[in-house]
Design a protein around this motif. Structure first.
Motif, PDB file in Angstrom:
ATOM      1  N   VAL A 116       0.845  -1.418   0.061  1.00  0.00           N
ATOM      2  CA  VAL A 116       0.138  -0.077  -0.054  1.00  0.00           C
ATOM      3  C   VAL A 116       0.657   1.321   0.024  1.00  0.00           C
ATOM      4  O   VAL A 116       0.453   2.216  -0.197  1.00  0.00           O
ATOM      5  CB  VAL A 116      -0.979   0.012   1.269  1.00  0.00           C
ATOM      6  N   GLY A 165      -1.393  -4.388   3.116  1.00  0.00           N
ATOM      7  CA  GLY A 165      -1.192  -3.458   4.135  1.00  0.00           C
ATOM      8  C   GLY A 165      -0.121  -4.239   5.331  1.00  0.00           C
ATOM      9  O   GLY A 165       0.302  -5.253   4.831  1.00  0.00           O
ATOM     10  N   SER A 198      -3.488   0.891   7.412  1.00  0.00           N
ATOM     11  CA  SER A 198      -4.169   0.035   6.702  1.00  0.00           C
ATOM     12  C   SER A 198      -3.477  -1.441   7.247  1.00  0.00           C
ATOM     13  O   SER A 198      -2.178  -1.536   6.898  1.00  0.00           O
ATOM     14  CB  SER A 198      -3.962   0.362   5.162  1.00  0.00           C
ATOM     15  N   ASN A 223      -5.632  -4.414  -3.445  1.00  0.00           N
ATOM     16  CA  ASN A 223      -5.557  -3.978  -2.000  1.00  0.00           C
ATOM     17  C   ASN A 223      -5.722  -5.253  -1.017  1.00  0.00           C
ATOM     18  O   ASN A 223      -6.985  -5.567  -0.916  1.00  0.00           O
ATOM     19  CB  ASN A 223      -6.244  -2.715  -1.696  1.00  0.00           C
ATOM     20  N   THR A 225      -6.071  -5.557   2.229  1.00  0.00           N
ATOM     21  CA  THR A 225      -6.267  -4.818   3.390  1.00  0.00           C
ATOM     22  C   THR A 225      -7.593  -5.009   4.079  1.00  0.00           C
ATOM     23  O   THR A 225      -8.347  -5.523   3.393  1.00  0.00           O
ATOM     24  CB  THR A 225      -6.160  -3.323   3.278  1.00  0.00           C
ATOM     25  N   PRO A 229      -9.685   0.303   7.948  1.00  0.00           N
ATOM     26  CA  PRO A 229      -8.592   1.029   8.396  1.00  0.00           C
ATOM     27  C   PRO A 229      -8.684   1.932   9.792  1.00  0.00           C
ATOM     28  O   PRO A 229      -9.998   2.176   9.728  1.00  0.00           O
ATOM     29  CB  PRO A 229      -7.911   1.807   7.215  1.00  0.00           C
TER      30      PRO A 229
END
Length: 302
Positions: A116, A165, A198, A223, A225, A229
């Motif tokens: 990220v 992340g 994240s 992503n 993640t 977040p």
């Protein structure tokens, strides 16, 4: 996934070893690319720094998961170590991509590590895979790292770039480094504490990779993640609660972090990244541990 054979680089690291456990538990065949003399039947040699990889190591494989690269926060960012961070990613990725491009029947998919850090400092603005590259050393590293997969993609291999992340585990990575501080009741927010963080649980990271191996519709950046977040201050409080330890109300000031850690403090700890896993969610991936308290409980009990 059938009887897939999967080639893995970075197999001795936190993510690689967790992924291999999951793959072997499902009965998959795993072949590990290693930089030492192969010592087991499931190992094959490569030298990513010198561009050495016998394509035979990739023969009859269905997928490659490429996770090798020097640790971002393992050392102070001298000019020399910054070069190591970059080249350990770009050279290995380019070596793999060239080998795949040169095969008559290459593995169908390459899942290539990324981060990220691509987005730079997003402050409190949410970003997803449609957003552009941010500014900074890490954003530049990630862009070149991802760019090194191009030859494989051009050759028709489905390439997924895993923009991970911070993966939460007590066995390694960022969380493991701070646990001794929190055990002493000395955990504190970093800088303003308002910067977004994240993260993803190790269980979800592995499950997401398995999901991406199977989902042939997905390519490009993903992503990896959590959909939730949190700010650094929220992260600090959540670790304290999970460990039943007090945390300090006064943040560790940015200048102290810069003195101790140099440039890494600005890009690794004080930067805000509010990254959302849009591609995974749109594809129907269901998170196992989407919220931080659940993920931390799992990480600390693992």
């Amino acid at each position: 996934m059938g009887d897939m054979t999967i080639v893995v680089t970075g197999s001795s690291g936190l993510l690689g070893s967790a992924l291999i456990r999951a793959l072997t538990a499902e009965g998959r065949q795993v072949r590990r690319l290693v930089r030492h003399e192969p010592a087991a039947p499931d190992e094959a040699f490569w030298n990513p720094g010198k561009g050495i990889l016998d394509p035979a190591a990739l023969e009859h494989a269905d997928a490659v998961v490429h996770l090798a690269g020097a640790g971002i926060g393992d050392r102070r960012w001298t000019a020399s170590y910054k070069r190591t961070v970059l080249e350990s990613r770009t050279r290995g990725t380019a070596t793999l991509a060239a080998a795949l491009a040169g095969m008559g029947a290459p593995p169908r998919v390459l899942l290539s590590g990324s981060a990220v850090g691509f987005y730079g400092d997003t402050k409190d603005r949410s970003v997803d895979e449609h957003d552009r590259q941010g500014a900074g050393f890490l954003a530049d590293v990630v862009a070149q790292w991802e760019g090194a997969t191009a030859r494989a993609a051009d050759a028709g291999v489905r390439v997924v770039r895993l923009r991970s992340g911070v993966v939460l585990s007590r066995k390694g990575g960022a969380l493991a480094k701070v646990l001794p501080i929190f055990r002493m009741g000395m955990g504190a927010p970093l800088g303003s504490g308002r910067q977004y963080f994240s993260w993803i649980s190790l269980n979800d990271w592995v499950a997401a990779v398995l999901f991406l191996l199977q989902n042939e519709e997905i390519s490009g950046p993903v992503n990896v993640t959590s959909p939730e977040p949190v700010t650094n201050a929220e992260y600090t409080k959540a670790i304290g609660r999970a460990m039943r330890r007090p945390t300090l109300p006064i943040p560790t000031p940015g200048f102290a972090l810069r003195l101790a850690l140099g440039e890494f403090a600005d890009e690794g700890l004080l930067v805000g990244q509010r990254v959302l896993p849009r591609v995974l969610q749109d594809a129907g991936y269901h998170f196992i541990e989407p919220d931080l308290p659940t993920a931390l409980k799992s990480a600390l009990n693992d």
